[in-house]
Scaffold this motif. Sequence first.
Motif, PDB file in Angstrom:
ATOM      1  N   VAL A 182     -45.955 -15.470 -29.307  1.00  0.00           N
ATOM      2  CA  VAL A 182     -47.341 -15.810 -29.636  1.00  0.00           C
ATOM      3  C   VAL A 182     -47.734 -15.125 -30.932  1.00  0.00           C
ATOM      4  CG1 VAL A 182     -48.029 -16.135 -27.223  1.00  0.00           C
ATOM      5  CG2 VAL A 182     -48.292 -13.879 -28.297  1.00  0.00           C
ATOM      6  N   SER A 183     -48.660 -15.726 -31.620  1.00  0.00           N
ATOM      7  CA  SER A 183     -49.272 -15.099 -32.785  1.00  0.00           C
ATOM      8  C   SER A 183     -50.744 -14.844 -32.481  1.00  0.00           C
ATOM      9  CB  SER A 183     -49.132 -16.000 -34.015  1.00  0.00           C
ATOM     10  OG  SER A 183     -49.860 -17.207 -33.816  1.00  0.00           O
ATOM     11  N   GLU A 217     -42.296  -7.374 -32.425  1.00  0.00           N
ATOM     12  CA  GLU A 217     -42.488  -8.376 -33.470  1.00  0.00           C
ATOM     13  C   GLU A 217     -41.200  -9.172 -33.679  1.00  0.00           C
ATOM     14  OE1 GLU A 217     -44.037  -8.793 -38.117  1.00  0.00           O
ATOM     15  OE2 GLU A 217     -43.929  -6.822 -37.129  1.00  0.00           O
ATOM     16  N   VAL A 218     -41.345 -10.481 -33.762  1.00  0.00           N
ATOM     17  CA  VAL A 218     -40.207 -11.363 -34.008  1.00  0.00           C
ATOM     18  C   VAL A 218     -40.477 -12.124 -35.302  1.00  0.00           C
ATOM     19  CG1 VAL A 218     -39.482 -11.521 -31.603  1.00  0.00           C
ATOM     20  CG2 VAL A 218     -41.229 -13.088 -32.437  1.00  0.00           C
ATOM     21  N   ARG A 219     -39.768 -13.226 -35.506  1.00  0.00           N
ATOM     22  CA  ARG A 219     -39.855 -13.937 -36.785  1.00  0.00           C
ATOM     23  C   ARG A 219     -41.293 -14.364 -37.089  1.00  0.00           C
ATOM     24  NH1 ARG A 219     -37.439 -17.171 -33.023  1.00  0.00           N
ATOM     25  NH2 ARG A 219     -38.489 -19.130 -32.527  1.00  0.00           N
ATOM     26  N   ARG A 224     -43.181 -11.163 -29.146  1.00  0.00           N
ATOM     27  CA  ARG A 224     -42.437 -11.600 -27.963  1.00  0.00           C
ATOM     28  C   ARG A 224     -43.182 -11.147 -26.711  1.00  0.00           C
ATOM     29  NH1 ARG A 224     -36.755 -12.420 -26.241  1.00  0.00           N
ATOM     30  NH2 ARG A 224     -36.512 -11.511 -24.152  1.00  0.00           N
ATOM     31  N   ILE A 225     -43.418 -12.090 -25.792  1.00  0.00           N
ATOM     32  CA  ILE A 225     -44.136 -11.768 -24.555  1.00  0.00           C
ATOM     33  C   ILE A 225     -43.518 -12.564 -23.392  1.00  0.00           C
ATOM     34  CG2 ILE A 225     -46.318 -11.112 -25.621  1.00  0.00           C
ATOM     35  CD1 ILE A 225     -46.109 -14.500 -23.997  1.00  0.00           C
ATOM     36  N   SER A 226     -43.899 -12.204 -22.183  1.00  0.00           N
ATOM     37  CA  SER A 226     -43.526 -12.996 -21.011  1.00  0.00           C
ATOM     38  C   SER A 226     -44.787 -13.564 -20.378  1.00  0.00           C
ATOM     39  CB  SER A 226     -42.764 -12.150 -19.986  1.00  0.00           C
ATOM     40  OG  SER A 226     -43.606 -11.177 -19.401  1.00  0.00           O
ATOM     41  N   SER A 414     -32.562 -12.319 -28.785  1.00  0.00           N
ATOM     42  CA  SER A 414     -32.513 -12.596 -30.219  1.00  0.00           C
ATOM     43  C   SER A 414     -31.079 -12.624 -30.756  1.00  0.00           C
ATOM     44  CB  SER A 414     -33.322 -11.539 -30.988  1.00  0.00           C
ATOM     45  OG  SER A 414     -32.778 -10.241 -30.763  1.00  0.00           O
ATOM     46  N   ARG A 415     -30.116 -12.056 -30.006  1.00  0.00           N
ATOM     47  CA  ARG A 415     -28.731 -11.996 -30.474  1.00  0.00           C
ATOM     48  C   ARG A 415     -27.791 -12.477 -29.372  1.00  0.00           C
ATOM     49  NH1 ARG A 415     -27.383  -6.119 -32.585  1.00  0.00           N
ATOM     50  NH2 ARG A 415     -25.496  -7.241 -33.243  1.00  0.00           N
ATOM     51  N   THR A 416     -26.767 -13.241 -29.756  1.00  0.00           N
ATOM     52  CA  THR A 416     -25.774 -13.685 -28.773  1.00  0.00           C
ATOM     53  C   THR A 416     -25.017 -12.487 -28.197  1.00  0.00           C
ATOM     54  OG1 THR A 416     -24.158 -14.062 -30.544  1.00  0.00           O
ATOM     55  CG2 THR A 416     -25.484 -15.952 -29.817  1.00  0.00           C
TER      56      THR A 416
END
Length: 555
Positions: A182-183, A217-219, A224-226, A414-416
């Motif tokens: 979300v922003s 914080e992500v891109r 990032r939230i649930s 965010s990462r494999t």
Amino acid sequence: MSRTALGACVLLAAAGCGSAFRPFATRPIVWTDDDRHPFEGPPPSLYTDWAWDMFDNTITRPASDALRYERGREAMNVNALDEVPDSSWYTNRLSRRTVSLEELALGACSTLDPPPPPYVIVHGKTGGTTTGAVVEASDGHRYVMKADLFEQPERGTAGDAIGTRFLYAAGYDVPCDFVTEVSRADLSIRPGAPRDHDGTIPYTDADLDAFLAAAIEVRGGARRISLSRYIDGDLLGGFRFEGVRDDDPNDVVPHEHRRELRAFYVLSAWLNHVDVRAENNVDVWVATREGRGYIHHMVLDAGDSLGIIWDSDIDLAMSRRFGNAHYLDVGQILGDIFGFGAVDRAYRDPPRGVAFSVFGFFDVERFDPADWRSGYSNAAFDRRTEADMAWMARVISRFDERQVRTIVRTGRFSRTLYDDELVRILMGRRARILERYLVRLSPLSFPELEGDALCTRDLAVESGLREASDRAYRATRYEGIPPVLRGPLAAADVVGARICVDLPSGASPRYEVIDLFASTRDGEQSHPARVHIATSESGERTIVGLERPDGDGPP
């Protein structure tokens, strides 16, 4: 059904108990426990304070148990095939049928994707260790929106989504959980929205800014939230793992004698779901018509799974104990005192994996499924038997790597690297659980009659724990009441994990018992799967029961 009537049913169904042989009743297998009879309600909500619950289960209940004589006993709510019927507590899903990858990814949700913005904050989040808010989403439903613990980016939000999907596939009812981003522009505050329980303090822009600042914080600056969807119905507080709820006439089996609650120990050990307690479950009032309904039982929270680290645990002294010791582990304390610290505890100098920053001390190497410890124990866990644990091992055996990976992807890491490492850990812990619990009692399951052949499936082979080429099978037949040995049956017909033995054709005795044995070339042999077969007046054979004795003696 009254409690007296249920007790009589349990006694009638308990084939093989006591020293004398008892045949199974020749009636249909019970696959539904009819415990949803409407009654007047709803009853009042019950609150179990976590501090009192911990003290009771750490000190007073164990002391009380030690001072009273109570014989160990098997779970009461088990059907004639050694399985748990569907009820308001449990639903057979992966345990009895094929579940698609899409269904596993859905879990308790009706869609694969979370509801899109906007989200309107209607209440502050009170309670718990994570920050958040209650929001109303674009789909019209309310959700609890939570952030990660900042010390462990991605684990907390992923733990909710992944943990609840494993629990749901295994048969427990849970909320619908998503991981999303979300922003600030996606969120607004409803006028008059309160921050606290009392509704006296308004939720402000400053509160929203603090919540977003606590989230990872992500891109693009999003956070990032649930999202955990509100449960429909009136919430009546968390169920305890002991006794019955006196204001629920459907609640007739003491909780400590319910197999799905005893065996929840093994599922919790697999995920390292350490925070197993009354208030992380919930009883829900389901209204059927005006003034009447029944109580449904759900597992509410799995966000502590997959290696939680407490944010206040600066030196990690407590966090590295999770799964290896109770919060206050009196047994280990006394052992260390009288052993002068000579016992090598698994939490001393544990290794740190490649994804330690996310999964903490969640690992395979230190995992002992028979010695796993929740934060504090409960009456159901303490009364678990080998049969209870073997049942859950059979359920867990049904998860293969592709299914595990499908559920892990719902964590939206965010990462494999994180996906791969979590799959590795889960599959490794699964292998240890199956090695300990699946093959001591018989892994032969799902008995069926196909003409004059009795067929079962070897879950040790089906799960990949054992190679089909290394397995051997034999069968011994008894007939009559009491059963008389009639000798071995013809060699088994084996195709992969499916094993069939031919029964004598023609006129059949009224009652037969077939002991099926599975062994491995290295000499390992499980105790038998004991299948009871009754023949009707018309000559039709029917499977009426399955036992998994803990010895190889005759029935």
